[in-house]
Design an enzyme around this catalytic site. Structure first.
Site, PDB file in Angstrom:
ATOM      1  N   ASN A 103       0.842  -1.195   0.000  1.00  0.00           N
ATOM      2  CA  ASN A 103       0.000   0.000   0.000  1.00  0.00           C
ATOM      3  C   ASN A 103       0.878   1.247   0.000  1.00  0.00           C
ATOM      4  O   ASN A 103       1.151   1.827  -1.038  1.00  0.00           O
ATOM      5  CB  ASN A 103      -0.969  -0.019   1.184  1.00  0.00           C
ATOM      6  N   ILE A 129      -5.115  -0.300  -3.221  1.00  0.00           N
ATOM      7  CA  ILE A 129      -5.333   1.113  -3.569  1.00  0.00           C
ATOM      8  C   ILE A 129      -6.522   1.629  -2.762  1.00  0.00           C
ATOM      9  O   ILE A 129      -7.666   1.222  -2.976  1.00  0.00           O
ATOM     10  CB  ILE A 129      -5.580   1.277  -5.080  1.00  0.00           C
ATOM     11  N   ASP A 130      -6.236   2.524  -1.823  1.00  0.00           N
ATOM     12  CA  ASP A 130      -7.271   3.105  -0.971  1.00  0.00           C
ATOM     13  C   ASP A 130      -7.666   4.471  -1.530  1.00  0.00           C
ATOM     14  O   ASP A 130      -6.805   5.330  -1.757  1.00  0.00           O
ATOM     15  CB  ASP A 130      -6.764   3.259   0.460  1.00  0.00           C
ATOM     16  N   VAL A 131      -8.964   4.667  -1.708  1.00  0.00           N
ATOM     17  CA  VAL A 131      -9.455   5.854  -2.419  1.00  0.00           C
ATOM     18  C   VAL A 131     -10.529   6.556  -1.599  1.00  0.00           C
ATOM     19  O   VAL A 131     -11.403   5.899  -1.011  1.00  0.00           O
ATOM     20  CB  VAL A 131     -10.056   5.446  -3.785  1.00  0.00           C
ATOM     21  N   PHE A 142      -5.070   7.453  -1.327  1.00  0.00           N
ATOM     22  CA  PHE A 142      -4.475   7.759  -0.030  1.00  0.00           C
ATOM     23  C   PHE A 142      -3.663   6.559   0.429  1.00  0.00           C
ATOM     24  O   PHE A 142      -3.979   5.420   0.098  1.00  0.00           O
ATOM     25  CB  PHE A 142      -5.560   8.078   1.006  1.00  0.00           C
TER      26      PHE A 142
END
Length: 250
Positions: A103, A129-131, A142
């Site tokens: 990440n 993938i943090d959105v 993010f």
């Protein structure tokens, strides 16, 4: 036809399982070994273990615990948390884990993605993938447990990760995570259409129909956390997983 995978995501903090909402307010929900045994008995397709403490506290993964969990897991297991060196990756993958998840390092140390893919194959190389929505409009990537803005667009970022060697993407909508209100299907649709690798939808699952919506939007697999550790309107803690009959009905 083989049905899409449905994957429990387990969050580790201080050696225990926790669950929160929108990456905040995490509370203890149980022991990881006991949870894995229940998922074994339920024939879960796969599990993902994410240690949310490692990067925040700049510490090494808990190798002993990871090895113990992997030894109990009868299904494929992936691990993420605190991985920023290829030596760590080797240690994790040699402990019985099938895939590693990146990440923060996917943004800060992109060579590590390529190194891992070259040494262990793209199938063992996953990028999370943090959105979430930006103050200036649109959705951005993010990292650091959703605390650090990268300014990256999720579609272009996913393409970059694929080019670096990632074989799979876990796509989490932070604004949906833990709400059990359904996935961000627009986000799934945009990213899945932009890459040729599997996209695992995460963040918002609360019922079986949400999985179907994610698959219809282009997700190759669906992941969930709250749905597999809570039951009822008061969210009583109960580790659970759908039956094969339920999953085949989606």
């Amino acid at each position: 036809m083989i049905r899409p995978r449905v994957i429990p995501i387990l969050l580790l903090q201080d050696g225990g399982l926790v669950k929160g909402e929108k990456f905040k307010k995490h509370e203890y929900v149980g022991d990881p070994i006991n949870a894995v045994k229940i998922f074994n008995d339920s024939y879960a397709d796969e599990i993902s273990l994410l240690d949310i403490d490692c990067t925040a506290n700049n510490r090494e993964p808990n190798y002993a615990l990871i090895k113990e969990v992997a030894s109990e897991a009868f299904m494929p297991m992936s691990y993420g948390g605190g991985l920023n060196k290829i030596e760590q990756v080797r240690k994790i993958l040699h402990s019985g884990v099938e895939k590693v998840i990146f990440n923060t390092s996917a943004f800060q140390n992109r060579d590590l993605i390529t190194q891992t893919a070259r040494e262990f194959g793209s199938s063992s190389t996953v990028v999370s993938i943090d959105v979430k929505g930006s103050l200036f409009g649109g959705k951005k990537v993010f990292v650091a447990n959703g605390k650090k803005a990268t300014g990256q667009d999720p579609v272009s970022f996913a393409r970059k990760m694929e080019a670096l060697g990632a074989g799979e993407v876990i796509l989490t909508a932070i604004d949906k995570e833990g709400t059990m209100s359904g996935y961000d299907t627009d986000l799934i649709r945009q990213v899945a259409a932009a890459v040729n690798i599997p996209v695992i939808a995460n963040g918002g699952a609360g019922k079986l129909s949400h999985f179907k919506e994610a698959f219809q939007a282009g997700a190759a697999a669906a992941a969930a956390g709250s749905m597999f550790v809570f039951v009822g309107s008061i969210k009583g803690v109960l580790i659970n997983y759908p039956t094969e009959e339920q999953l085949n009905s989606i």
